[in-house]
Write an enzyme that holds these catalytic residues in place. Structure first.
Site, PDB file in Angstrom:
ATOM      1  N   LYS A 111      36.187  34.315  56.755  1.00 53.06           N
ATOM      2  CA  LYS A 111      36.893  34.340  55.616  1.00 53.06           C
ATOM      3  C   LYS A 111      36.302  33.123  54.382  1.00 53.06           C
ATOM      4  CE  LYS A 111      40.766  34.050  55.185  1.00 53.06           C
ATOM      5  NZ  LYS A 111      42.290  33.723  56.286  1.00 53.06           N
TER       6      LYS A 111
ATOM      7  N   HIS B  48      54.414  40.984  34.993  1.00 50.90           N
ATOM      8  CA  HIS B  48      55.587  41.380  36.619  1.00 50.90           C
ATOM      9  C   HIS B  48      54.285  41.534  38.061  1.00 50.90           C
ATOM     10  CE1 HIS B  48      58.835  41.983  34.346  1.00 50.90           C
ATOM     11  NE2 HIS B  48      58.152  42.965  33.814  1.00 50.90           N
TER      12      HIS B  48
ATOM     13  N   GLU C 247      42.708  26.555  45.511  1.00 48.18           N
ATOM     14  CA  GLU C 247      45.008  26.561  46.309  1.00 48.18           C
ATOM     15  C   GLU C 247      44.927  24.514  46.421  1.00 48.18           C
ATOM     16  OE1 GLU C 247      44.969  27.626  50.146  1.00 48.18           O
ATOM     17  OE2 GLU C 247      43.624  29.638  49.305  1.00 48.18           O
TER      18      GLU C 247
ATOM     19  N   SER D 180      36.589  29.083  57.272  1.00 46.27           N
ATOM     20  CA  SER D 180      38.272  28.759  58.350  1.00 46.27           C
ATOM     21  C   SER D 180      37.260  28.831  59.322  1.00 46.27           C
ATOM     22  CB  SER D 180      38.554  30.066  58.531  1.00 46.27           C
ATOM     23  OG  SER D 180      39.507  29.640  59.622  1.00 46.27           O
TER      24      SER D 180
END
Ligand code: ARG
Length: 458
Positions: A282, A155, A289, A276
């Site tokens: 970043k 979970h 992704e 970024s």
């Protein structure tokens, strides 16, 4: 000139032609198409439909067409509706009217089904090889991290300590099943439709078994109606890739989470992270992704094809032409994705200190319950008592091991000085040494099994 122009007095509308033509994408199957035609030329010569000399002329012509495609010299002409018509048009230009004999008893319906099966057989083998590469990368990482401890989650809540090798290898087995599915798909794809004609079979005495064998198929199709319209193999291939995509997306999600600074468990290599344009600090896990996103695309390819197949009347229908782009897209997606995921795994840095620092003693609550069980308490009661202990520790904002023995005894008189030994993450992990468990000892066996599994098939 189109191949089927005889009964028409008007040429096809240009816009329909643009919609109808599949040469733009099915030219990818030129090799399979030409190989199939060479075998077919021999088969109809053996059946006495053309002479040996004619078969030789056709084969020579086909070799030249193949060379033109291989060399990127093949010129698509208006009227080249699909790969089958393009090859036949060019063949006839090269060898003359005898080229027109090749299609005797054959239809584009059995031809396209044959070409496409041959193409999927190769494609599935290629994806299988890439999956093996990813499996090998996972094993190599796992071997270095048999003793690296990290939190295991259910979970997405911290659950129990596990070894990092065990986490990595969990994906090995998902991919092993993906490879099994591809092998199964190949087995069912390896059935030759050629010799089924348009739908009813061929009236000529072609030796279908010899034809199938020459093309490398394991079997011949037993029903011509089914053979020209069956695209199960394409759907199965897409399913295998969609599920593989789902697996890769899960791996990706773990890597995205674990590389987040809040976790800091892993670091993606600079070559496989992106920055970024605005925020200088970043460090994004873009490849992962994309892996997560591509799964959606693969699932889309599968559902798209299933929607096309559903409710089709017997037998061949032009709807079936929609089968190829989905399969090509899924294959290209897998083909681009897998080497990157493999490189990400191969260059991944695990941060054992950060992983260990994330372990908290509440992850040993199960072990504490097991301790009471070892002293004769039924597990259900032990679970309840440890629940109370955990609550008390939370109330005191203390670690479990910081609770005085007296406090523990207040919950159960089975607690004694030995209890301190429970609060040892390495020991907790080492106890889980039954087959399939997270203990370094069990993981060693797992690595052996994984190696044997990859070795079998690479
Ligand atoms: N391009 C067609 C396809 O991919 C080939 C078969 C055409 N057959 C037909 N009867 N129109 O399905």
């Amino acid at each position: 000139m189109v191949l089927w122009g005889g009964r028409f007095s008007e040429p096809t509308d240009e816009q329909l032609r643009a919609l109808n033509d599949s040469i733009g994408f099915d030219r990818r199957m030129y090799r399979q198409d030409i190989t199939g035609s060479m075998a077919y030329a021999r088969a109809i010569a053996q059946a006495g439909i053309i002479t040996t000399a004619e078969a030789e002329a056709i084969t020579d012509g086909l070799k030249q067409v193949m060379a033109e495609f291989d060399g990127g010299m093949f010129e698509i002409k208006p009227g080249d509706e699909d790969i089958h018509t393009a090859v036949e048009r060019r063949l006839t230009e090269l060898v003359g009217a005898v080229g027109g004999k090749l299609h005797t008893g054959r239809s584009r319906n059995d031809q396209v089904a044959t070409d496409f099966r041959l193409w999927v057989l190769d494609a599935a083998a290629e994806v299988d090889g890439l999956l093996a590469g990813l499996q090998i990368a996972l094993i190599a990482q796992a071997e270095n991290h048999r003793f690296t401890l990290m939190p295991g989650y259910t979970h997405l809540q911290p659950a129990q300590p596990i070894t990092a090798a065990h986490w990595l290898l969990s994906f090995f087995w998902m991919l092993a099943r993906d490879r099994d599915r591809l092998a199964e798909t190949r087995r069912r794809t390896s059935v030759c439709p050629l010799g089924s004609g348009a739908l009813a079979g061929t009236p000529f005495a072609v030796d279908r078994a010899a034809l199938a064998q020459e093309l490398g198929f394991a079997d011949v199709s037993p029903n011509s109606l089914d053979a020209v319209s069956d695209r199960d193999f394409a759907a199965e291939f897409l399913f295998a890739l969609a599920l593989m995509g789902a697996h890769l997306s899960r791996l990706a999600e773990d890597l995205i989470l674990y590389s987040n600074p809040r976790f800091g468990f892993i670091t993606l290599d600079d070559r496989y992270s992106t920055g970024s344009s605005l925020m200088p600090q970043k460090r994004n896990a873009d490849p992962m992704e994309l892996a997560r996103g591509k799964a959606g695309r693969l699932i889309g390819d599968l559902t798209g094809l299933l929607a096309v197949l559903k409710g089709l009347p017997s037998t061949y229908n032009k709807d079936l032409q929609e089968d190829k782009e989905a399969v090509f897209d899924a294959f290209d997606t897998a083909n681009r994705l897998l080497p990157v995921v493999t490189a990400v795994i191969g260059t991944l840095r695990l941060n054992p200190e950060a992983m260990r620092a994330a372990l908290t003693e509440d992850m040993l609550a199960t072990d504490l319950a097991d301790y009471l069980v070892a002293r004769g308490l039924p597990f259900r009661q032990a679970h309840h008592i440890v629940g109370q202990v955990v609550q008390e520790a939370a109330r005191q904002q203390a670690a479990l091991s910081a609770l005085p023995l007296e406090t523990l005894k207040g919950f159960s008189d089975l607690f004694d000085a030995e209890v301190i030994k429970v609060f040892d993450f390495d020991a907790a992990v080492a106890r889980r040494k039954a087959v399939g468990g997270t203990a370094p000892e069990a993981v060693l066996e797992q690595i052996k099994a994984a190696k044997a599994r990859v070795g079998e098939r690479v």
